[in-house]
Design a protein around this motif. Sequence first.
Motif, PDB file in Angstrom:
ATOM      1  N   PHE A 108       0.825  -1.210   0.000  1.00 30.94           N
ATOM      2  CA  PHE A 108       0.000   0.000   0.000  1.00 30.94           C
ATOM      3  C   PHE A 108       0.863   1.264   0.000  1.00 30.94           C
ATOM      4  O   PHE A 108       0.322   2.368   0.017  1.00 30.94           O
ATOM      5  N   HIS A 109       2.176   1.124   0.016  1.00 34.98           N
ATOM      6  CA  HIS A 109       3.119   2.237   0.029  1.00 34.98           C
ATOM      7  C   HIS A 109       2.923   3.120   1.264  1.00 34.98           C
ATOM      8  O   HIS A 109       2.964   4.342   1.169  1.00 34.98           O
ATOM      9  N   VAL A 110       2.692   2.473   2.416  1.00 29.63           N
ATOM     10  CA  VAL A 110       2.530   3.192   3.675  1.00 29.63           C
ATOM     11  C   VAL A 110       3.849   3.072   4.426  1.00 29.63           C
ATOM     12  O   VAL A 110       4.369   1.986   4.616  1.00 29.63           O
ATOM     13  N   LYS A 111       4.373   4.209   4.835  1.00 27.24           N
ATOM     14  CA  LYS A 111       5.633   4.231   5.583  1.00 27.24           C
ATOM     15  C   LYS A 111       5.402   4.928   6.915  1.00 27.24           C
ATOM     16  O   LYS A 111       4.730   5.916   6.990  1.00 27.24           O
ATOM     17  N   PHE A 112       5.957   4.355   7.969  1.00 28.62           N
ATOM     18  CA  PHE A 112       5.961   5.023   9.270  1.00 28.62           C
ATOM     19  C   PHE A 112       7.144   4.623  10.072  1.00 28.62           C
ATOM     20  O   PHE A 112       7.956   3.880   9.722  1.00 28.62           O
TER      21      PHE A 112
END
Length: 160
Positions: free
Chosen positions: A156-160
């Motif tokens: 989902f191309h979620v970065k944290f």
Amino acid sequence: MNVSLGAGIEFERRRKGGSVEGRSGDFSFEEKEMAETPLGIKILAALQFFAGLLTVLSSVLLTAIFQSGEGQITFWILIPFVPGEYLLLILGVAMMILAWGLWTLQSWAWIITVGIYLLQLVSAVYSLCLGSFFSIPAILIYMLILWYLLQKRAVFHVKF
């Protein structure tokens, strides 16, 4: 092949066994469209869409039942002055939009889905604290789904 995104960011696209790599670690819109939706995400999205469809159908049935009698009986829920059957309709449509977002790997859909499952997990743990041992399977299922979603956050191309 180099692709420019207007902001001066250049991407180099190479195919190696069907994969696409970017030089800067980010992904272009074309690369996101080429990503394959994992089977588990497809299953979650299908279940979400089916639940949304059932919620919309429930809304239609409640509207027909409660407004077809002699008196106009309205089903009120959660928010004062908003008839519950309309609230269910809005919720059902939102669930189907969320299902579409999961299926198409939208980052906002991942964030909302993780948030919803976290709230459900907290609710199930609270229920267990009150003595409802029937919430144990729900806790395990929510934890499994959250673990899976966290494993697939890169899709989902979620970065944290």
